[in-house]
Design a protein around this motif. Sequence first.
Motif, PDB file in Angstrom:
ATOM      1  N   LEU A  22       0.692  -1.217  -0.047  1.00  0.00           N
ATOM      2  CA  LEU A  22      -0.100  -0.069   0.013  1.00  0.00           C
ATOM      3  C   LEU A  22       1.065   1.268   0.040  1.00  0.00           C
ATOM      4  O   LEU A  22       1.537   1.342   0.750  1.00  0.00           O
ATOM      5  N   VAL A  23       0.610   2.253  -0.892  1.00  0.00           N
ATOM      6  CA  VAL A  23       1.340   3.652  -0.804  1.00  0.00           C
ATOM      7  C   VAL A  23       0.391   4.436  -0.564  1.00  0.00           C
ATOM      8  O   VAL A  23      -0.628   4.749  -1.409  1.00  0.00           O
ATOM      9  N   LEU A  24       0.607   5.259   0.374  1.00  0.00           N
ATOM     10  CA  LEU A  24      -0.198   6.324   0.845  1.00  0.00           C
ATOM     11  C   LEU A  24       0.325   7.510   1.086  1.00  0.00           C
ATOM     12  O   LEU A  24       1.151   7.920   1.649  1.00  0.00           O
ATOM     13  N   ASP A  25      -0.536   8.336   0.560  1.00  0.00           N
ATOM     14  CA  ASP A  25      -0.091   9.968   0.485  1.00  0.00           C
ATOM     15  C   ASP A  25      -0.958  10.468   1.722  1.00  0.00           C
ATOM     16  O   ASP A  25      -2.066  10.668   1.647  1.00  0.00           O
ATOM     17  N   VAL A  26      -0.208  11.144   2.490  1.00  0.00           N
ATOM     18  CA  VAL A  26      -0.840  11.992   3.785  1.00  0.00           C
ATOM     19  C   VAL A  26      -0.618  13.342   3.584  1.00  0.00           C
ATOM     20  O   VAL A  26       0.282  13.825   2.990  1.00  0.00           O
ATOM     21  N   TRP A  27      -1.722  14.019   3.266  1.00  0.00           N
ATOM     22  CA  TRP A  27      -1.818  15.455   2.545  1.00  0.00           C
ATOM     23  C   TRP A  27      -2.992  16.322   3.431  1.00  0.00           C
ATOM     24  O   TRP A  27      -3.304  15.859   4.290  1.00  0.00           O
ATOM     25  N   ALA A  28      -2.771  17.268   2.936  1.00  0.00           N
ATOM     26  CA  ALA A  28      -3.958  18.499   3.422  1.00  0.00           C
ATOM     27  C   ALA A  28      -4.320  19.292   2.316  1.00  0.00           C
ATOM     28  O   ALA A  28      -3.727  19.795   1.668  1.00  0.00           O
ATOM     29  N   GLU A  29      -5.626  20.109   2.722  1.00  0.00           N
ATOM     30  CA  GLU A  29      -6.087  20.767   1.521  1.00  0.00           C
ATOM     31  C   GLU A  29      -5.139  22.302   1.398  1.00  0.00           C
ATOM     32  O   GLU A  29      -5.121  22.615   0.279  1.00  0.00           O
ATOM     33  N   TRP A  30      -4.685  22.626   2.684  1.00  0.00           N
ATOM     34  CA  TRP A  30      -4.014  23.770   2.467  1.00  0.00           C
ATOM     35  C   TRP A  30      -2.618  23.851   2.018  1.00  0.00           C
ATOM     36  O   TRP A  30      -1.813  24.723   1.777  1.00  0.00           O
ATOM     37  N   CYS A  31      -2.082  22.670   1.851  1.00  0.00           N
ATOM     38  CA  CYS A  31      -0.639  22.259   1.558  1.00  0.00           C
ATOM     39  C   CYS A  31      -0.549  22.392   0.160  1.00  0.00           C
ATOM     40  O   CYS A  31      -0.966  21.492  -0.871  1.00  0.00           O
ATOM     41  N   THR A  32       0.192  23.476  -0.580  1.00  0.00           N
ATOM     42  CA  THR A  32       0.409  23.655  -1.909  1.00  0.00           C
ATOM     43  C   THR A  32       1.348  22.699  -2.527  1.00  0.00           C
ATOM     44  O   THR A  32       1.061  22.163  -3.873  1.00  0.00           O
ATOM     45  N   PRO A  33       2.451  22.146  -2.034  1.00  0.00           N
ATOM     46  CA  PRO A  33       3.112  20.994  -2.337  1.00  0.00           C
ATOM     47  C   PRO A  33       2.427  19.553  -2.666  1.00  0.00           C
ATOM     48  O   PRO A  33       2.605  18.936  -3.524  1.00  0.00           O
ATOM     49  N   CYS A  34       1.433  19.345  -2.012  1.00  0.00           N
ATOM     50  CA  CYS A  34       0.362  18.451  -1.769  1.00  0.00           C
ATOM     51  C   CYS A  34      -0.249  18.291  -3.209  1.00  0.00           C
ATOM     52  O   CYS A  34      -0.419  16.949  -3.781  1.00  0.00           O
ATOM     53  N   ARG A  35      -0.439  19.362  -4.028  1.00  0.00           N
ATOM     54  CA  ARG A  35      -1.238  19.195  -5.043  1.00  0.00           C
ATOM     55  C   ARG A  35      -0.252  18.654  -6.234  1.00  0.00           C
ATOM     56  O   ARG A  35      -1.002  18.353  -7.019  1.00  0.00           O
ATOM     57  N   ALA A  36       0.916  18.818  -6.039  1.00  0.00           N
ATOM     58  CA  ALA A  36       1.778  18.179  -6.964  1.00  0.00           C
ATOM     59  C   ALA A  36       1.656  16.788  -7.247  1.00  0.00           C
ATOM     60  O   ALA A  36       1.930  15.998  -8.213  1.00  0.00           O
ATOM     61  N   LEU A  37       1.302  16.181  -6.042  1.00  0.00           N
ATOM     62  CA  LEU A  37       1.306  14.594  -6.061  1.00  0.00           C
ATOM     63  C   LEU A  37      -0.048  14.103  -6.607  1.00  0.00           C
ATOM     64  O   LEU A  37      -0.357  12.874  -6.721  1.00  0.00           O
ATOM     65  N   VAL A  38      -1.200  14.853  -6.799  1.00  0.00           N
ATOM     66  CA  VAL A  38      -2.423  14.466  -7.068  1.00  0.00           C
ATOM     67  C   VAL A  38      -2.442  13.751  -8.537  1.00  0.00           C
ATOM     68  O   VAL A  38      -2.545  12.384  -8.681  1.00  0.00           O
ATOM     69  N   PRO A  39      -1.730  14.426  -9.487  1.00  0.00           N
ATOM     70  CA  PRO A  39      -1.547  13.505 -10.839  1.00  0.00           C
ATOM     71  C   PRO A  39      -0.746  12.422 -10.742  1.00  0.00           C
ATOM     72  O   PRO A  39      -0.897  11.302 -11.454  1.00  0.00           O
ATOM     73  N   ILE A  40       0.439  12.494  -9.887  1.00  0.00           N
ATOM     74  CA  ILE A  40       1.578  11.576  -9.604  1.00  0.00           C
ATOM     75  C   ILE A  40       0.604  10.444  -9.353  1.00  0.00           C
ATOM     76  O   ILE A  40       0.799   9.004  -9.619  1.00  0.00           O
ATOM     77  N   PHE A  41      -0.143  10.467  -8.178  1.00  0.00           N
ATOM     78  CA  PHE A  41      -0.804   9.243  -7.434  1.00  0.00           C
ATOM     79  C   PHE A  41      -1.909   8.596  -8.367  1.00  0.00           C
ATOM     80  O   PHE A  41      -2.145   7.479  -8.433  1.00  0.00           O
ATOM     81  N   GLU A  42      -2.595   9.504  -9.152  1.00  0.00           N
ATOM     82  CA  GLU A  42      -3.230   9.014 -10.230  1.00  0.00           C
ATOM     83  C   GLU A  42      -2.548   8.067 -11.288  1.00  0.00           C
ATOM     84  O   GLU A  42      -3.063   7.094 -11.550  1.00  0.00           O
ATOM     85  N   THR A  43      -1.485   8.502 -11.496  1.00  0.00           N
ATOM     86  CA  THR A  43      -0.651   7.656 -12.512  1.00  0.00           C
ATOM     87  C   THR A  43      -0.088   6.545 -11.867  1.00  0.00           C
ATOM     88  O   THR A  43      -0.205   5.402 -12.356  1.00  0.00           O
ATOM     89  N   LEU A  44       0.347   6.381 -10.593  1.00  0.00           N
ATOM     90  CA  LEU A  44       0.751   5.265  -9.883  1.00  0.00           C
ATOM     91  C   LEU A  44      -0.466   4.274  -9.722  1.00  0.00           C
ATOM     92  O   LEU A  44      -0.350   3.124  -9.962  1.00  0.00           O
TER      93      LEU A  44
END
Length: 241
Positions: A22-44
């Motif tokens: 399991l690969v888990l992305d721990v994120w928050a709505e206010w976190c700007t760098p977190c948004r960069a992982l959205v397309p990456i995790f969709e690709t994964l």
Amino acid sequence: MPVSTLTDGAFASDVLAQPGLLVLDVWAEWCTPCRALVPIFETLAERYDGRVRVAKLDADANVETVTRFDVRALPTVLIFQDGVLVERLSGARALGVYVDAIEAQLSRGSMAAVPLVPASPERVVAPSTSGDSDAIREARELLAHPEAMLVFKHSNSCPVSFTAKRQYDHFVAANPEVPTRLVIVQQERELSNALETVSRLRHESPQALIVRAGRVLWDASHGGITAPRLEQAFVTVQPPG
């Protein structure tokens, strides 16, 4: 398969009790760098569909899990194998970094193959001879320590070893009374080889040994080296009383 959403309430059943990777992305709505992982995790999720579960967890809404796994920066990616945390990556990374981490875990196989305590009996060290080198003598002295001692072999050129080293560091910080010896393989090659000879355990890096009075009481390598496992192993090997 889409990226799934995890919560504190179902974490034990959805993660800790589940086999596989399991690969888990721990994120928050206010976190700007977190948004960069959205397309990456969709690709994964698309690339590893059917082989790896890919999920996300809102740090603000799931403080229990964030606290339990000591998440101090966002985003943080936690990788679990058979319910065991085996790697963490803090900060937004490139897609290739996550692919490399996943492939490394897939090639290593199930953590179920890495027992908490050795399945074989404790090992008695090889007998001494008159022709022992200085490195062999030092290795024998380490393994002859009268108290249970943790010997950790670390490669400073291996990403997996750095992950295990962080677990070792956590354990050492929490248990300052435990005798330890860090062996950096590139700097102490002769001692590293001597430990293999004396312990009769095939060399691996990273590798952790719990030794006492000329015996190897417990050993683990790679993803099997975690702070909780070290904690439990020391409880197991301590004499009663």
